[in-house]
Design a protein around this motif. Structure first.
Motif, short mmCIF file in Angstrom:
data_model
loop_
_atom_site.label_atom_id
_atom_site.label_comp_id
_atom_site.label_asym_id
_atom_site.label_seq_id
_atom_site.Cartn_x
_atom_site.Cartn_y
_atom_site.Cartn_z
N VAL A 1 -0.67 -10.35 -1.67
CA VAL A 1 -1.36 -9.09 -1.37
C VAL A 1 -1.56 -8.27 -2.64
CG1 VAL A 1 -1.19 -6.88 -0.15
CG2 VAL A 1 -0.55 -9.00 1.01
N LYS A 2 -0.54 -8.22 -3.47
CA LYS A 2 -0.66 -7.49 -4.74
C LYS A 2 -1.80 -8.03 -5.60
CE LYS A 2 4.15 -5.97 -5.37
NZ LYS A 2 5.38 -6.14 -6.20
N SER A 3 -1.89 -9.35 -5.66
CA SER A 3 -2.93 -9.96 -6.50
C SER A 3 -4.32 -9.70 -5.93
CB SER A 3 -2.68 -11.47 -6.62
OG SER A 3 -2.87 -12.12 -5.38
N LEU A 4 -4.41 -9.63 -4.61
CA LEU A 4 -5.71 -9.41 -3.97
C LEU A 4 -6.15 -7.95 -4.03
CD1 LEU A 4 -5.32 -11.70 -0.84
CD2 LEU A 4 -6.91 -12.05 -2.74
N LEU A 5 -5.20 -7.03 -3.93
CA LEU A 5 -5.55 -5.61 -3.90
C LEU A 5 -5.73 -5.04 -5.30
CD1 LEU A 5 -3.28 -4.11 -1.09
CD2 LEU A 5 -5.53 -5.21 -0.92
N GLY A 6 -4.98 -5.58 -6.26
CA GLY A 6 -5.04 -5.03 -7.60
C GLY A 6 -4.37 -3.67 -7.67
N PRO A 7 -4.54 -2.97 -8.80
CA PRO A 7 -3.89 -1.65 -8.96
C PRO A 7 -4.45 -0.63 -7.99
CG PRO A 7 -5.44 -2.06 -10.74
CD PRO A 7 -5.32 -3.35 -9.99
N ASP A 8 -3.60 0.30 -7.59
CA ASP A 8 -4.02 1.35 -6.63
C ASP A 8 -5.04 2.27 -7.30
OD1 ASP A 8 -4.30 3.17 -4.66
OD2 ASP A 8 -2.19 3.71 -4.51
N VAL B 1 -4.92 1.59 9.64
CA VAL B 1 -5.04 0.24 9.08
C VAL B 1 -6.45 0.02 8.55
CG1 VAL B 1 -5.08 -2.22 9.67
CG2 VAL B 1 -3.20 -0.77 10.48
N ASP B 2 -7.44 0.38 9.33
CA ASP B 2 -8.83 0.18 8.91
C ASP B 2 -9.17 1.03 7.68
OD1 ASP B 2 -8.99 -1.50 11.04
OD2 ASP B 2 -10.39 -0.28 12.21
N ASP B 3 -8.65 2.24 7.66
CA ASP B 3 -8.88 3.14 6.52
C ASP B 3 -8.30 2.55 5.24
OD1 ASP B 3 -9.61 5.89 5.43
OD2 ASP B 3 -7.46 5.87 5.02
N LEU B 4 -7.10 2.01 5.35
CA LEU B 4 -6.44 1.40 4.18
C LEU B 4 -7.16 0.12 3.74
CD1 LEU B 4 -2.76 1.91 5.33
CD2 LEU B 4 -3.83 3.02 3.36
N LEU B 5 -7.58 -0.69 4.70
CA LEU B 5 -8.29 -1.92 4.36
C LEU B 5 -9.63 -1.62 3.69
CD1 LEU B 5 -7.57 -4.03 7.56
CD2 LEU B 5 -6.81 -4.58 5.24
N ALA B 6 -10.32 -0.62 4.19
CA ALA B 6 -11.61 -0.26 3.59
C ALA B 6 -11.41 0.21 2.15
CB ALA B 6 -12.27 0.84 4.43
N GLY B 7 -10.36 0.99 1.95
CA GLY B 7 -10.12 1.54 0.62
C GLY B 7 -9.56 0.54 -0.37
N ARG B 8 -8.76 -0.41 0.10
CA ARG B 8 -8.07 -1.32 -0.82
C ARG B 8 -8.71 -2.70 -0.92
NH1 ARG B 8 -3.06 0.19 -2.48
NH2 ARG B 8 -3.51 -1.36 -4.09
N THR B 9 -9.42 -3.14 0.12
CA THR B 9 -10.04 -4.46 0.06
C THR B 9 -11.56 -4.41 -0.03
OG1 THR B 9 -10.33 -4.79 2.46
CG2 THR B 9 -8.17 -5.34 1.52
N GLY B 10 -12.12 -3.22 0.18
CA GLY B 10 -13.57 -3.09 0.13
C GLY B 10 -14.28 -3.57 1.38
N THR B 11 -13.52 -3.84 2.44
CA THR B 11 -14.13 -4.25 3.70
C THR B 11 -14.95 -3.10 4.26
OG1 THR B 11 -12.18 -5.62 4.14
CG2 THR B 11 -13.70 -5.25 5.98
N SER B 12 -16.18 -3.37 4.66
CA SER B 12 -17.05 -2.30 5.12
C SER B 12 -16.66 -1.82 6.52
CB SER B 12 -18.50 -2.79 5.16
OG SER B 12 -18.69 -3.71 6.22
N PRO B 13 -16.93 -0.56 6.83
CA PRO B 13 -16.66 -0.04 8.17
C PRO B 13 -17.32 -0.87 9.26
CG PRO B 13 -17.13 1.77 6.69
CD PRO B 13 -17.43 0.51 5.93
N VAL C 1 0.82 -1.23 0.00
CA VAL C 1 0.00 0.00 0.00
C VAL C 1 0.84 1.27 0.00
CG1 VAL C 1 -1.98 -1.10 1.09
CG2 VAL C 1 -0.26 0.03 2.52
N PHE C 2 2.08 1.18 0.52
CA PHE C 2 2.93 2.38 0.55
C PHE C 2 4.06 2.33 -0.48
CE2 PHE C 2 1.39 2.54 5.09
CZ PHE C 2 0.56 3.64 4.88
N GLY C 3 4.14 1.25 -1.25
CA GLY C 3 5.14 1.16 -2.29
C GLY C 3 6.57 1.16 -1.79
N ILE C 4 6.82 0.43 -0.71
CA ILE C 4 8.16 0.32 -0.14
C ILE C 4 8.54 -1.14 -0.04
CG2 ILE C 4 7.12 0.49 2.17
CD1 ILE C 4 9.72 1.54 3.24
#
Length: 223
Positions: free
Chosen positions: A216-223, A142-154, A57-60
């Motif tokens: 993780v890359k395969s699950l998240l897909g492109p940013d 963490v929750d903010d990133l998961l919601a945005g990248r995995t679609g997990t609901s709040p 998620v941070f490209g490091i």
């Protein structure tokens, strides 16, 4: 010669516990799933998934994440906050670290850096005004990133936290849910109540626990 050597040897032996406490260990003796001990590698799976998610998620590079955590006075919580702020503001994480150190608190650091409240979610501002520590702030990140990248609901994320899931457990539960189509809370509860283990869930999901960055890359897909 012996008189000089013995005091040095004694000093080294006495110092080892101090060095061990000063530098957290990120080494794991068990890194592969063992059906005979299905929970043995769980600490490794949790750590490597969290580091891999951070890396993606941070490209490091993942190894840089691990090295950063091994530095004195560096915490996983602090890194989540620093890199998240850097991602949102365009300011380097090292700059945020220096700003936070000089200011003494996150509210003062943000104010001193001239960060507009519009840049940050209302929940963050609420936590800051309440004097929340790095643990609470990092969990929000963490929750903010998961919601945005995995679609997990709040709602699902709130449920996980309410049941006691830490950052690493929340990340792995959400990624497994995305992989399998199951609910993250259901997955977390199965480990919590002892009916399953993280290693077992990873195996059944056919995830490569030895290369979580690619998973993780395969699950998240492109940013």
């Amino acid at each position: 010669m012996k008189k000089t050597f013995l005091p040095i040897l004694l000093f080294c032996c006495l110092s080892l516990p101090l060095f061990a406490r000063a530098m957290p260990c990120h080494c794991f003796s068990v890194r592969d799933f063992d059906p005979g001990q299905p929970a043995a590698a769980d600490p490794y799976f949790l750590a490597t998934t969290q580091n891999s998610f951070f890396s993606v998620v941070f490209g490091i590079e993942k190894k840089k994440v691990i090295f950063a955590k091994q530095k004195p006075r560096v915490t996983a919580e602090g890194l989540w906050i620093l890199y998240w702020l850097a991602q949102r503001s365009g300011k380097d994480p090292a700059q945020w670290k220096a700003t936070r150190k000089a200011a003494g608190s996150w509210p003062d650091a943000l104010s001193g850096a001239g960060v507009s409240e519009n840049l940050l979610p209302p929940r963050v501002m609420s936590l800051l005004k309440k004097g929340a520590g790095d643990n609470a702030l990092a969990s929000f990140v963490v929750d903010d990133l998961l919601a945005g990248r995995t679609g997990t609901s709040p709602k699902e994320l709130q449920g996980l936290r309410a049941e006691g899931a830490g950052d690493a457990e929340t990340i792995l539960a959400c990624l497994l849910a995305r992989k399998t189509g199951r609910q993250p809370g259901e997955l977390f509860r199965s480990v919590k109540n002892g009916s399953s283990t993280w290693g077992t869930l990873i195996l059944k999901a056919e995830m490569d626990g030895g290369n979580m960055v690619e998973e993780v890359k395969s699950l998240l897909g492109p940013d």
